[in-house]
Design a protein around this motif. Sequence first.
Motif, short mmCIF file in Angstrom:
data_model
loop_
_atom_site.label_atom_id
_atom_site.label_comp_id
_atom_site.label_asym_id
_atom_site.label_seq_id
_atom_site.Cartn_x
_atom_site.Cartn_y
_atom_site.Cartn_z
N ARG A 177 -8.97 -5.27 -1.90
CA ARG A 177 -10.04 -4.46 -1.30
C ARG A 177 -11.06 -3.98 -2.34
NH1 ARG A 177 -7.26 -0.88 3.57
NH2 ARG A 177 -6.53 -2.66 4.80
N PHE A 178 -10.89 -4.40 -3.59
CA PHE A 178 -11.96 -4.18 -4.57
C PHE A 178 -13.15 -5.09 -4.26
CE2 PHE A 178 -9.19 -2.63 -8.43
CZ PHE A 178 -8.95 -1.44 -7.75
N TYR A 179 -12.95 -6.04 -3.37
CA TYR A 179 -14.00 -7.00 -2.99
C TYR A 179 -14.45 -6.70 -1.56
CZ TYR A 179 -12.12 -9.33 -7.08
OH TYR A 179 -11.69 -9.60 -8.36
N ASN A 186 0.85 -1.20 0.00
CA ASN A 186 0.00 0.00 0.00
C ASN A 186 0.88 1.25 0.00
OD1 ASN A 186 -2.20 1.70 0.17
ND2 ASN A 186 -2.45 1.46 2.37
N VAL A 187 1.49 1.50 -1.15
CA VAL A 187 2.40 2.63 -1.29
C VAL A 187 1.64 3.86 -1.77
CG1 VAL A 187 4.41 1.18 -1.74
CG2 VAL A 187 2.99 1.94 -3.65
N PRO A 188 2.14 5.05 -1.47
CA PRO A 188 1.46 6.27 -1.95
C PRO A 188 1.59 6.41 -3.46
CG PRO A 188 3.50 6.82 -0.78
CD PRO A 188 3.28 5.37 -0.59
N VAL A 221 -4.25 -1.43 -2.12
CA VAL A 221 -3.82 -0.03 -2.13
C VAL A 221 -5.04 0.81 -1.80
CG1 VAL A 221 -3.14 1.89 -3.62
CG2 VAL A 221 -1.86 -0.22 -3.72
N GLY A 222 -4.89 1.71 -0.86
CA GLY A 222 -5.96 2.65 -0.53
C GLY A 222 -7.18 1.98 0.10
N ARG A 223 -8.29 2.69 0.04
CA ARG A 223 -9.54 2.23 0.66
C ARG A 223 -10.69 2.31 -0.34
NH1 ARG A 223 -9.03 5.10 6.66
NH2 ARG A 223 -7.19 3.90 7.31
N GLU A 272 -15.23 -1.54 -4.00
CA GLU A 272 -15.57 -1.13 -5.36
C GLU A 272 -14.31 -0.97 -6.20
OE1 GLU A 272 -17.84 2.43 -5.14
OE2 GLU A 272 -19.56 1.47 -4.13
N ILE A 273 -14.40 -1.31 -7.49
CA ILE A 273 -13.25 -1.17 -8.38
C ILE A 273 -13.00 0.31 -8.66
CG2 ILE A 273 -12.39 -1.64 -10.71
CD1 ILE A 273 -13.99 -4.28 -10.60
#
Length: 392
Positions: A117-119, A22-24, A59-61, A65-66
């Motif tokens: 986390r797309f799921y 999870n890099v910026p 990556v991110g939150r 959702e895609i």
Amino acid sequence: MKSITEVSNLENKRVILRLDLNVPLKNQEIQDETRILKMLPVINFLIEKKAKIIIISHVGRPKGEIQKELSLIPICENLKSKLNKDIKLITNNLLEIKKNDLFTATDEEIIFLENIRFYKEEEANDENFSKHLASLADLYVNDAFSCSHRAHASVCKITEFLPAYAGLQLNSEVEALKKVTSEIKKPVTCIIGGSKISTKIGIIKNLIPKFDNIIIVGGMANNILEYNGHSIGKSIKEDNCKDIIDEIFKTSKKFSCSIVYPEDVAVGKNLTDASKIKSLNEIENDDLILDIGPKTIEKIKLIIERSKTLLWNGPAGYFENINFANGSFEIAKKIVEKNNNNSIYSVAGGGDTNAVLNQIGAIEKFNFVSTAGGAFLEYLEGKDLPGITALN
């Protein structure tokens, strides 16, 4: 907790490798590679053992959702160049993928699954989702300590359906944290900073019975100064902290732990100002306390000199302005000096602390520097981390 290094034969074994990549990102460009670099040892270990690697990360939150801007494509490309290996990114619906769909070419070694986390099932720690993930592999490795405070499917529930092991970085992180929480060489000191004392009270309360010194710096220290009757001008402070500070001093007295806070400070009229050293009785109403002063620095350095174990979380001042970075830099230099003659075991963690160490090239000169964020802090509070509990 079993380590992946204990498995004798990994050749052609399909390994789900949970990493924190999870890099910026900014416009699909990686801004900081630190987390990627920390994951290279476990990937190289599995390549050497001729395993088939299925990498899971986020990556991110995206909240189930895609979101194209949170795709793992740039990270996948980055790893391709670092490993000099072809890496296949699977963007198809994960729920429709079967084990036989993977590694269809005999020379394939590494597969990336798209942002987990797309799921929505991931953050729900969903059992059926976890079973499906497990069905893709022969065993599971968690090398994402920084995600291990989350009860998520790819961190926690999946371990119920596959043989589960700790990765190299996760092992290193846990061993380092044990040395500052349970397997301690005394005297032991914690330097703790940050803007809000309420966010660190759990850590302070957990460490007081084990530590000889707790040094409070940064914005948190302003609350201590005000509590003790000193003016702090217009400096940052947190409201309604009297009971918290009462508890800190009461508990520290019970366990003979010394609470140390600034004796002098560096102030400015604003964040871009030059630094002016003042004693505590000289602070004016329009002053901002932005760093610790020379007397405080010398006192802290003396405590570090006498310590055999040290934990650092939170800079001493507003280091973003070089005029107020002196306290943090001097603390870092003293710890490095002790490290160079092997007379201290040092652990640092937290984004701002790591940024300070990066500025003076000291990251490699500490025994361990954590990039784990929330998991690092929760471990120090003495909380159970679901990902670690699952491996145990």
